[in-house]
Design an enzyme around this catalytic site. Sequence first.
Site, PDB file in Angstrom:
ATOM      1  N   ASP A   1       0.863  -1.179   0.000  1.00 23.65           N
ATOM      2  CA  ASP A   1       0.000   0.000   0.000  1.00 23.65           C
ATOM      3  C   ASP A   1       0.906   1.239   0.000  1.00 23.65           C
ATOM      4  OD1 ASP A   1      -3.196   0.599   1.121  1.00 23.65           O
ATOM      5  OD2 ASP A   1      -1.748   2.235   1.004  1.00 23.65           O
ATOM      6  N   ILE A   2       0.601   2.170  -0.870  1.00 22.98           N
ATOM      7  CA  ILE A   2       1.445   3.355  -1.033  1.00 22.98           C
ATOM      8  C   ILE A   2       1.343   4.312   0.172  1.00 22.98           C
ATOM      9  CG2 ILE A   2      -0.199   4.887  -2.242  1.00 22.98           C
ATOM     10  CD1 ILE A   2       3.300   4.196  -3.527  1.00 22.98           C
TER      11      ILE A   2
ATOM     12  N   HIS B   1      -9.874  -5.367  -3.006  1.00 24.57           N
ATOM     13  CA  HIS B   1      -8.542  -5.516  -2.409  1.00 24.57           C
ATOM     14  C   HIS B   1      -8.677  -5.855  -0.934  1.00 24.57           C
ATOM     15  CE1 HIS B   1      -9.721  -1.270  -2.420  1.00 24.57           C
ATOM     16  NE2 HIS B   1      -9.079  -1.125  -1.280  1.00 24.57           N
TER      17      HIS B   1
ATOM     18  N   HIS C   1      -6.650  -5.647   2.578  1.00 25.56           N
ATOM     19  CA  HIS C   1      -5.516  -5.044   3.274  1.00 25.56           C
ATOM     20  C   HIS C   1      -4.942  -6.066   4.239  1.00 25.56           C
ATOM     21  CE1 HIS C   1      -6.492  -0.674   2.420  1.00 25.56           C
ATOM     22  NE2 HIS C   1      -7.691  -1.194   2.228  1.00 25.56           N
TER      23      HIS C   1
HETATM   24  P1  AMP Z   1      -9.867   1.522   0.313  1.00 24.82           P
HETATM   25  O1  AMP Z   1     -10.438   1.526  -1.098  1.00 24.82           O
HETATM   26  O2  AMP Z   1     -10.627   2.425   1.235  1.00 24.82           O
HETATM   27  O3  AMP Z   1      -9.716   0.137   0.871  1.00 24.82           O
HETATM   28  O4  AMP Z   1      -8.392   2.146   0.228  1.00 24.82           O
HETATM   29  C1  AMP Z   1      -7.593   2.022  -0.939  1.00 24.82           C
HETATM   30  C2  AMP Z   1      -6.157   1.808  -0.550  1.00 24.82           C
HETATM   31  O5  AMP Z   1      -5.390   1.764  -1.732  1.00 24.82           O
HETATM   32  C3  AMP Z   1      -5.561   2.921   0.336  1.00 24.82           C
HETATM   33  O6  AMP Z   1      -4.993   2.342   1.498  1.00 24.82           O
HETATM   34  C4  AMP Z   1      -4.509   3.572  -0.573  1.00 24.82           C
HETATM   35  O7  AMP Z   1      -3.383   4.023   0.130  1.00 24.82           O
HETATM   36  C5  AMP Z   1      -4.187   2.438  -1.525  1.00 24.82           C
HETATM   37  N1  AMP Z   1      -3.692   2.896  -2.830  1.00 24.82           N
HETATM   38  C6  AMP Z   1      -4.280   3.790  -3.644  1.00 24.82           C
HETATM   39  N2  AMP Z   1      -3.542   3.956  -4.772  1.00 24.82           N
HETATM   40  C7  AMP Z   1      -2.465   3.146  -4.640  1.00 24.82           C
HETATM   41  C8  AMP Z   1      -1.317   2.869  -5.459  1.00 24.82           C
HETATM   42  N3  AMP Z   1      -1.146   3.475  -6.636  1.00 24.82           N
HETATM   43  N4  AMP Z   1      -0.391   1.986  -5.003  1.00 24.82           N
HETATM   44  C9  AMP Z   1      -0.567   1.373  -3.789  1.00 24.82           C
HETATM   45  N5  AMP Z   1      -1.629   1.587  -2.982  1.00 24.82           N
HETATM   46  C10 AMP Z   1      -2.555   2.463  -3.394  1.00 24.82           C
END
Ligand code: AMP
Length: 130
Positions: free
Chosen positions: A29-30, A93, A95
């Site tokens: 996760d970024i 996704h 986590h």
């Molecule tokens: P959620 O949709 O609420 O589960 O959160 C989306 C997750 O994706 C967040 O924790 C972001 O930090 C992560 N995220 C968004 N864009 C990227 C990316 N380009 N690379 C890695 N993680 C990402």
Amino acid sequence: MATIFTKIINGEIPCYKIAEDDKYFAFLDINPVKKGHTLVIPKIEDDYIFNLDDDTLMGLTLFAKKVALAIESAMPCKRIGVAVMGMEVPHVHIHLVPMESEGDLNFAKQKLQLSSEEMDAIAEKIRKEM
Ligand code: AMP
């Protein structure tokens, strides 16, 4: 239009990759809540985990288990926490978060700011355990 995560799978957007097979993909996760915070995704696009067919959901879970055990070996933690939200990115996704305490799964708190060198090093460490 392809989701941002499909673009990551296709290599159009860079990521700190952890693992991949023909159906699933894992990357850091970024904006991590903890060092080693990883996302596990199916390659097919769907925005809601419980829309997935049973085989895809089972495969995703088993792939996430392999990744979780590698994170657990690589990063100091008590266990790997699991969360599914999808409030931000409309591509399923999971986590995976190395946890020391309950508060580590609080996604509302300030995220860590890690350099690309640190992210690379963490990804490498986890990959070695795969
Ligand atoms: P959620 O949709 O609420 O589960 O959160 C989306 C997750 O994706 C967040 O924790 C972001 O930090 C992560 N995220 C968004 N864009 C990227 C990316 N380009 N690379 C890695 N993680 C990402």
